[in-house]
Design a protein around this motif. Structure first.
Motif, PDB file in Angstrom:
ATOM      1  N   SER A 147     -11.307   4.517   4.341  1.00 17.42           N
ATOM      2  CA  SER A 147     -10.872   3.468   3.827  1.00 17.42           C
ATOM      3  C   SER A 147     -11.260   2.843   4.646  1.00 17.42           C
ATOM      4  CB  SER A 147      -9.608   4.328   5.123  1.00 17.42           C
ATOM      5  OG  SER A 147      -9.052   5.289   4.858  1.00 17.42           O
ATOM      6  N   ILE A 148     -10.609   1.407   4.118  1.00 20.77           N
ATOM      7  CA  ILE A 148     -11.803   0.124   4.238  1.00 20.77           C
ATOM      8  C   ILE A 148     -11.022  -0.625   3.333  1.00 20.77           C
ATOM      9  CG2 ILE A 148     -11.730   0.420   1.322  1.00 20.77           C
ATOM     10  CD1 ILE A 148     -15.153  -0.650   1.227  1.00 20.77           C
ATOM     11  N   VAL A 149     -11.842  -1.502   4.065  1.00 21.69           N
ATOM     12  CA  VAL A 149     -10.627  -3.333   3.789  1.00 21.69           C
ATOM     13  C   VAL A 149     -11.082  -4.382   2.528  1.00 21.69           C
ATOM     14  CG1 VAL A 149      -9.860  -5.393   4.826  1.00 21.69           C
ATOM     15  CG2 VAL A 149      -9.320  -2.956   6.066  1.00 21.69           C
ATOM     16  N   ILE A 150     -10.899  -4.865   2.084  1.00 25.05           N
ATOM     17  CA  ILE A 150     -11.859  -5.451   0.712  1.00 25.05           C
ATOM     18  C   ILE A 150     -10.689  -7.081   0.687  1.00 25.05           C
ATOM     19  CG2 ILE A 150     -12.250  -5.768  -1.766  1.00 25.05           C
ATOM     20  CD1 ILE A 150     -11.345  -2.383  -1.567  1.00 25.05           C
ATOM     21  N   LEU A 203      -2.493 -12.891   1.899  1.00 24.63           N
ATOM     22  CA  LEU A 203      -1.764 -12.122   1.820  1.00 24.63           C
ATOM     23  C   LEU A 203      -2.065 -10.658   1.449  1.00 24.63           C
ATOM     24  CD1 LEU A 203       0.784 -10.062   0.139  1.00 24.63           C
ATOM     25  CD2 LEU A 203      -0.233 -10.312  -1.837  1.00 24.63           C
ATOM     26  N   VAL A 204      -1.732  -9.392   2.923  1.00 26.74           N
ATOM     27  CA  VAL A 204      -2.532  -8.204   2.581  1.00 26.74           C
ATOM     28  C   VAL A 204      -1.705  -7.533   2.158  1.00 26.74           C
ATOM     29  CG1 VAL A 204      -2.832  -6.472   4.613  1.00 26.74           C
ATOM     30  CG2 VAL A 204      -3.411  -8.776   5.149  1.00 26.74           C
ATOM     31  N   ILE A 205      -2.106  -6.645   0.995  1.00 29.10           N
ATOM     32  CA  ILE A 205      -1.829  -5.537   0.942  1.00 29.10           C
ATOM     33  C   ILE A 205      -2.255  -3.715   1.035  1.00 29.10           C
ATOM     34  CG2 ILE A 205      -1.841  -4.486  -1.686  1.00 29.10           C
ATOM     35  CD1 ILE A 205      -2.718  -7.326  -2.804  1.00 29.10           C
ATOM     36  N   PHE A 206      -1.246  -3.505   1.499  1.00 31.79           N
ATOM     37  CA  PHE A 206      -1.608  -2.665   2.279  1.00 31.79           C
ATOM     38  C   PHE A 206      -1.098  -1.089   1.743  1.00 31.79           C
ATOM     39  CE2 PHE A 206       0.842   0.982   5.412  1.00 31.79           C
ATOM     40  CZ  PHE A 206      -0.591   1.474   5.820  1.00 31.79           C
ATOM     41  N   GLY A 257       1.507 -13.445   4.471  1.00 34.14           N
ATOM     42  CA  GLY A 257       2.758 -11.758   3.574  1.00 34.14           C
ATOM     43  C   GLY A 257       1.765 -10.637   4.200  1.00 34.14           C
ATOM     44  N   VAL A 258       2.770  -9.701   3.675  1.00 35.49           N
ATOM     45  CA  VAL A 258       2.288  -8.133   3.117  1.00 35.49           C
ATOM     46  C   VAL A 258       3.577  -7.513   2.881  1.00 35.49           C
ATOM     47  CG1 VAL A 258       1.938  -5.737   5.091  1.00 35.49           C
ATOM     48  CG2 VAL A 258       1.949  -7.989   6.345  1.00 35.49           C
ATOM     49  N   GLU A 259       2.210  -6.142   1.727  1.00 37.24           N
ATOM     50  CA  GLU A 259       3.245  -5.647   0.982  1.00 37.24           C
ATOM     51  C   GLU A 259       2.105  -3.929   1.170  1.00 37.24           C
ATOM     52  OE1 GLU A 259       5.325  -6.456  -1.084  1.00 37.24           O
ATOM     53  OE2 GLU A 259       5.414  -8.635  -0.678  1.00 37.24           O
ATOM     54  N   ALA A 279      -1.641   1.977  -6.562  1.00 44.16           N
ATOM     55  CA  ALA A 279      -0.905   1.056  -6.531  1.00 44.16           C
ATOM     56  C   ALA A 279      -1.565   0.019  -6.018  1.00 44.16           C
ATOM     57  CB  ALA A 279       0.245   0.739  -6.259  1.00 44.16           C
ATOM     58  N   ALA A 280      -1.939  -0.517  -4.735  1.00 48.10           N
ATOM     59  CA  ALA A 280      -2.392  -1.429  -4.303  1.00 48.10           C
ATOM     60  C   ALA A 280      -4.078  -1.734  -4.802  1.00 48.10           C
ATOM     61  CB  ALA A 280      -2.494  -1.445  -2.518  1.00 48.10           C
ATOM     62  N   CYS A 281      -4.709  -0.274  -5.006  1.00 45.32           N
ATOM     63  CA  CYS A 281      -6.282  -1.545  -5.635  1.00 45.32           C
ATOM     64  C   CYS A 281      -5.456  -2.243  -7.562  1.00 45.32           C
ATOM     65  CB  CYS A 281      -6.045  -0.053  -6.694  1.00 45.32           C
ATOM     66  SG  CYS A 281      -7.476   1.102  -4.935  1.00 45.32           S
ATOM     67  N   ARG A 282      -4.440  -1.701  -7.771  1.00 49.76           N
ATOM     68  CA  ARG A 282      -4.421  -2.666  -8.957  1.00 49.76           C
ATOM     69  C   ARG A 282      -4.039  -3.796  -9.267  1.00 49.76           C
ATOM     70  NH1 ARG A 282      -2.339   2.606 -10.791  1.00 49.76           N
ATOM     71  NH2 ARG A 282      -0.600   2.199  -9.916  1.00 49.76           N
ATOM     72  N   THR A 283      -3.004  -3.425  -7.719  1.00 45.98           N
ATOM     73  CA  THR A 283      -2.374  -5.399  -7.501  1.00 45.98           C
ATOM     74  C   THR A 283      -3.715  -6.079  -7.041  1.00 45.98           C
ATOM     75  OG1 THR A 283      -0.902  -4.058  -6.974  1.00 45.98           O
ATOM     76  CG2 THR A 283      -0.539  -6.570  -6.005  1.00 45.98           C
ATOM     77  N   TYR A 284      -4.711  -5.503  -5.988  1.00 44.75           N
ATOM     78  CA  TYR A 284      -5.756  -6.355  -5.627  1.00 44.75           C
ATOM     79  C   TYR A 284      -6.803  -6.865  -6.535  1.00 44.75           C
ATOM     80  CZ  TYR A 284      -9.850  -7.519  -4.041  1.00 44.75           C
ATOM     81  OH  TYR A 284     -11.573  -7.811  -3.651  1.00 44.75           O
ATOM     82  N   ASN A 285      -6.613  -6.152  -7.245  1.00 51.07           N
ATOM     83  CA  ASN A 285      -7.475  -6.705  -9.196  1.00 51.07           C
ATOM     84  C   ASN A 285      -6.726  -7.407  -9.492  1.00 51.07           C
ATOM     85  OD1 ASN A 285      -9.595  -4.775  -8.468  1.00 51.07           O
ATOM     86  ND2 ASN A 285      -9.092  -3.500  -9.915  1.00 51.07           N
TER      87      ASN A 285
END
Length: 133
Positions: free
Chosen positions: A35-38, A70-73, A96-98, A104-110
């Motif tokens: 697990s990682i935070v980017i 924004l944080v994408i979890f 904000g938090v999503e 899906a989080a990987c795609r949204t982050y990119n």
């Protein structure tokens, strides 16, 4: 109409599979199996949890310290929402938090990092199922 190029300085998620993600930045790629935070501003640190049940409010407090918009979890292989009490520090800082599954989080982050947004993704990378189910 003037078009702006994607924000190329942000780390990008290049691939993913059961138990790993591929992370790249400025021509360097690495496979990460925990697990990682980017963050789009270059933040990168291990997130000390291997399953959803390991999470505590302290995990999310650490995200608030990075001060993103924004944080994408990414909650793992399926969508699971953390208890609202875990998000208290993010809400207090008006961050904000999503929540979505990790893929899906990987795609949204990119997408958001590529637009130059100040975004952090916290990805729960679960160990692969040894039975392949």
């Amino acid at each position: 109409m003037k078009l702006q190029p994607d924000h190329l300085d942000a780390p990008s998620i290049l691939g993913y599979g059961p138990g790993w993600i591929g992370l790249g930045n400025q021509g360097v790629a690495e496979k990460i199996g925990h697990s990682i935070v980017i963050g789009s501003r270059g933040e990168k640190f291990a997130w000390d949890c291997t399953c959803f049940e390991d999470l505590t409010a302290a995990h999310f407090d650490r995200l608030a310290e990075t001060r993103p918009e924004l944080v994408i979890f990414g909650s793992g292989s399926r969508l699971r929402f953390p208890p609202p009490a875990f998000l208290r520090s993010l809400m207090a800082a008006r961050i904000g938090v999503e929540t979505m599954d990790t893929l899906a989080a990987c795609r949204t982050y990119n997408i958001l990092a590529g637009e130059g947004r100040n975004v952090v993704t916290a990805l729960l990378i679960e160990p692969p199922d040894p039975q392949g189910v």
